[in-house]
Write an enzyme that holds these catalytic residues in place. Structure first.
Site, PDB file in Angstrom:
ATOM      1  N   ASN A 164     -10.810   1.143   2.907  1.00 43.43           N
ATOM      2  CA  ASN A 164      -9.873   0.114   2.451  1.00 43.43           C
ATOM      3  C   ASN A 164     -10.542  -1.206   2.067  1.00 43.43           C
ATOM      4  O   ASN A 164     -10.063  -1.917   1.189  1.00 43.43           O
ATOM      5  CB  ASN A 164      -8.765  -0.119   3.487  1.00 43.43           C
ATOM      6  N   LYS A 187     -22.957   5.414   6.768  1.00 40.24           N
ATOM      7  CA  LYS A 187     -22.179   6.352   5.959  1.00 40.24           C
ATOM      8  C   LYS A 187     -20.915   5.642   5.472  1.00 40.24           C
ATOM      9  O   LYS A 187     -20.022   5.342   6.261  1.00 40.24           O
ATOM     10  CB  LYS A 187     -21.777   7.596   6.739  1.00 40.24           C
ATOM     11  N   GLU A 190     -16.073   8.698   2.266  1.00 38.22           N
ATOM     12  CA  GLU A 190     -16.273   9.610   1.139  1.00 38.22           C
ATOM     13  C   GLU A 190     -15.415   9.237  -0.062  1.00 38.22           C
ATOM     14  O   GLU A 190     -15.750   9.544  -1.204  1.00 38.22           O
ATOM     15  CB  GLU A 190     -16.002  11.063   1.551  1.00 38.22           C
ATOM     16  N   GLU A 262     -13.600  -0.323  15.739  1.00 39.61           N
ATOM     17  CA  GLU A 262     -12.518  -1.167  15.208  1.00 39.61           C
ATOM     18  C   GLU A 262     -11.536  -0.209  14.562  1.00 39.61           C
ATOM     19  O   GLU A 262     -11.824   0.387  13.525  1.00 39.61           O
ATOM     20  CB  GLU A 262     -13.061  -2.194  14.215  1.00 39.61           C
ATOM     21  N   GLY A 264      -7.111   1.251  14.296  1.00 38.80           N
ATOM     22  CA  GLY A 264      -5.886   0.882  13.598  1.00 38.80           C
ATOM     23  C   GLY A 264      -4.950   0.023  14.417  1.00 38.80           C
ATOM     24  O   GLY A 264      -5.286  -0.480  15.486  1.00 38.80           O
ATOM     25  N   CYS A 296      -5.539  -2.435   8.431  1.00 37.50           N
ATOM     26  CA  CYS A 296      -5.325  -2.084   9.836  1.00 37.50           C
ATOM     27  C   CYS A 296      -4.459  -3.103  10.568  1.00 37.50           C
ATOM     28  O   CYS A 296      -3.850  -2.786  11.587  1.00 37.50           O
ATOM     29  CB  CYS A 296      -6.661  -1.912  10.549  1.00 37.50           C
ATOM     30  N   GLN A 343      -3.363  10.323   1.009  1.00 39.88           N
ATOM     31  CA  GLN A 343      -2.728   9.143   1.599  1.00 39.88           C
ATOM     32  C   GLN A 343      -1.323   8.937   1.031  1.00 39.88           C
ATOM     33  O   GLN A 343      -0.382   8.612   1.767  1.00 39.88           O
ATOM     34  CB  GLN A 343      -3.605   7.913   1.340  1.00 39.88           C
ATOM     35  N   ASP A 345       0.730  11.224  -0.152  1.00 40.32           N
ATOM     36  CA  ASP A 345       1.614  12.253   0.402  1.00 40.32           C
ATOM     37  C   ASP A 345       1.991  11.946   1.849  1.00 40.32           C
ATOM     38  O   ASP A 345       3.130  12.178   2.275  1.00 40.32           O
ATOM     39  CB  ASP A 345       0.935  13.625   0.325  1.00 40.32           C
ATOM     40  N   LYS A 346       1.046  11.416   2.612  1.00 38.64           N
ATOM     41  CA  LYS A 346       1.322  11.049   4.002  1.00 38.64           C
ATOM     42  C   LYS A 346       2.397   9.961   4.066  1.00 38.64           C
ATOM     43  O   LYS A 346       3.342  10.041   4.866  1.00 38.64           O
ATOM     44  CB  LYS A 346       0.031  10.559   4.662  1.00 38.64           C
ATOM     45  N   ILE A 394       1.270   4.087   9.486  1.00 40.77           N
ATOM     46  CA  ILE A 394       1.513   4.769   8.214  1.00 40.77           C
ATOM     47  C   ILE A 394       0.421   4.453   7.207  1.00 40.77           C
ATOM     48  O   ILE A 394       0.043   5.273   6.382  1.00 40.77           O
ATOM     49  CB  ILE A 394       2.909   4.385   7.657  1.00 40.77           C
TER      50      ILE A 394
END
Length: 490
Positions: A164, A187, A190, A262, A264, A296, A343, A345-346, A394
């Site tokens: 984000n 990392k 992705e 850190e 949500g 967050c 995301q 669809d969620k 959400i």
């Protein structure tokens, strides 16, 4: 910078997609690549190298060499600070193109991305200033002894960041780690690897020696997991979902790695009847819709005192309908897409569930268009504390409005969550504001404002919102070990 003064940026260039190890660009050991997606269109931007365990091992070995025997190990603290200052200058010089690349890859509006670049530079410069001020103490002990403490780097640090705020989270992690003299294997998410790869090259350009900074694109199940379990990684710093943090903590237990998380939140945003209503409506709108709710600290639980409830939700719903969604590279766009199909669809699944559980959908709740991953700003009223939309994070533009009657009631309900990242209160009563700030279980509390986060102030959560703190002097504690030295005096 005001939106009106911005022009649409030129299409940003993707200069590198391989893995960055030991100041070199290398092909992934298993030859795997994956798609970086433009969330505004759903189309592939470019294919990016996917790191696996052999690549992680190579990066960790490079980081260990740099830590223990390379130029970095002999560099004095002030020189480390100079390199961080130089990196900040290079990022600032390329900030417009980096902002466009950020918007292209994660869907953030260009206005917000430009703001993030300012935060990136501020963070790096803040920790550059700290580099030669990380001090030990002399300790008065009994007897004829001199005792003092040294603060030394933890070692090789594995850092895993979210999608984000890709470059800002990189700076939050690199800044304190490098100021303290650690080496890094990072990392990026992705979904959003492109600006981290550019930052890796800029770090080399700034003069960071080989092995100090290593960036491995890839997936959590492969690259991330390999970093966590690697026996030569001394610490893990993770920002992301609580469920992933649980997996990391269990996996890191075998080597007793230091961990900071850190995570949500399900942040309560509380509006009392005596608040300035214009400010509270505008602030609550910003609290939930900033970056499409993909934040967050998003103010997704909106508690409104019953005396003003009806007027407040009507005004918020009307304002939500006016929000301009569209191309994130267009300076006039107020909200870009969600980061991915998954995301989107969620979020839409939660909207459907909220209606099934009896909440009133006042506005929004639908996908916008058939290209890209856009979701309408959504307001639910008549929400109960036990509903999924009031309990679960959400991570989208969905706000649940919950009426309340008293201070004691709203404090109790605000704290009725596993999370504790942030909270806010809107009131003209200073006693009420301080009482709420004292009683609410959250790492950050805003009074008559929202989403005000500065490099200088500690940031992190209570309960399942995390362990440890980012930013400020507090972050330095997590990147140093304290050593006691005692000398017998003759």
């Amino acid at each position: 910078m005001a939106q009106a003064t911005l022009k649409r940026p030129a299409p940003p260039a993707v200069k590198e997609t391989r893995l960055f190890i030991d100041n070199k660009w290398i092909e992934p050991a298993e030859g795997k690549y994956f798609d970086a997606i433009n969330p505004a269109t759903g189309e592939v931007i470019i294919k990016v190298a996917a790191a696996t365990a052999p690549d992680v091992d190579k990066a960790v070995k490079a980081a260990r060499r740099a830590l223990e025997s390379g130029p970095w190990s002999k560099m004095d603290a002030a020189e480390r600070g100079k390199l961080l200052f130089r990196l900040a200058d290079l990022i600032e010089k390329e900030s417009r193109e980096l902002a466009a690349l950020e918007s292209l890859n994660c869907g953030k509006t260009i206005t917000d991305s430009i703001g993030d670049m300012e935060g990136v530079c501020n963070t790096l410069r803040y920790y550059a200033g700290w580099a030669d001020k990380i001090e030990g103490k002399t300790v008065p002990v009994r007897g004829q002894f001199l005792s003092y403490t040294l603060r030394q780097p933890v070692g090789v640090v594995g850092q895993i960041i979210p999608w984000n705020f890709p470059l800002l989270m990189l700076a939050w992690k690199w800044g304190p780690a490098l100021a303290c003299g650690n080496t890094v294997v990072m990392k990026p998410a992705e979904q959003t690897p492109l600006t981290a790869l550019r930052a890796a090259q800029l770090a080399a350009d700034a003069g960071f020696p080989p092995g100090v900074v290593n960036v491995l694109n890839g997936f959590g199940e492969t690259a991330g997991a390999a970093i966590v379990v690697h026996p030569d990684v001394d610490k893990i710093a993770f920002t992301g979902h609580v469920d992933t943090a649980k997996i990391i903590q269990k996996a890191a237990a075998d080597t007793l790695k230091r961990t900071t998380f850190e995570l949500g939140g399900k942040s309560p945003n509380v509006v009392f009847a005596d608040a300035n209503l214009d400010d509270a409506v505008a602030g609550s709108y910003h609290a939930i819709y900033f970056h499409g709710g993909q934040c967050c600290t998003a103010g997704s639980r909106l508690f409104v005192e019953k005396k003003i409830h009806q007027e407040f939700v009507e005004r918020l719903a009307e304002k939500s309908k006016e929000r301009k969604l569209g191309d994130p590279l267009d300076p006039n766009t107020q909200q870009g897409p969600q980061v991915s199909q998954e995301q989107m669809d969620k979020i839409l699944g939660y909207v459907e569930r909220g209606q099934k559980e009896g909440a009133t959908l006042l506005t929004g709740g639908h996908r916008v268009g058939n290209k890209g991953f856009f979701v309408e700003p959504t307001v639910f009223d008549n929400v109960k504390d036990e509903m999924a939309i009031a309990k679960d994070e959400i991570f989208g533009p969905v706000v649940s409005v919950l009426p309340f009657s008293s201070v004691d009631e709203v404090v109790e309900r605000a704290n009725k969550t596993y999370y504790g990242l942030a909270a806010a209160v809107w009131t003209k009563n200073i006693d009420k504001a301080h009482l709420f700030a004292q009683k609410v279980k959250a790492g950050t509390v805003w009074v008559n404002c929202y989403h005000v986060v500065d490099t200088t102030t500690p940031f992190g959560g209570f309960k399942m919102s995390g362990q440890g703190r980012e930013n400020g002097e507090a972050a330095l504690e997590h990147y140093t070990e304290t050593k006691t030295v005692t000398v017998k005096l003759g």
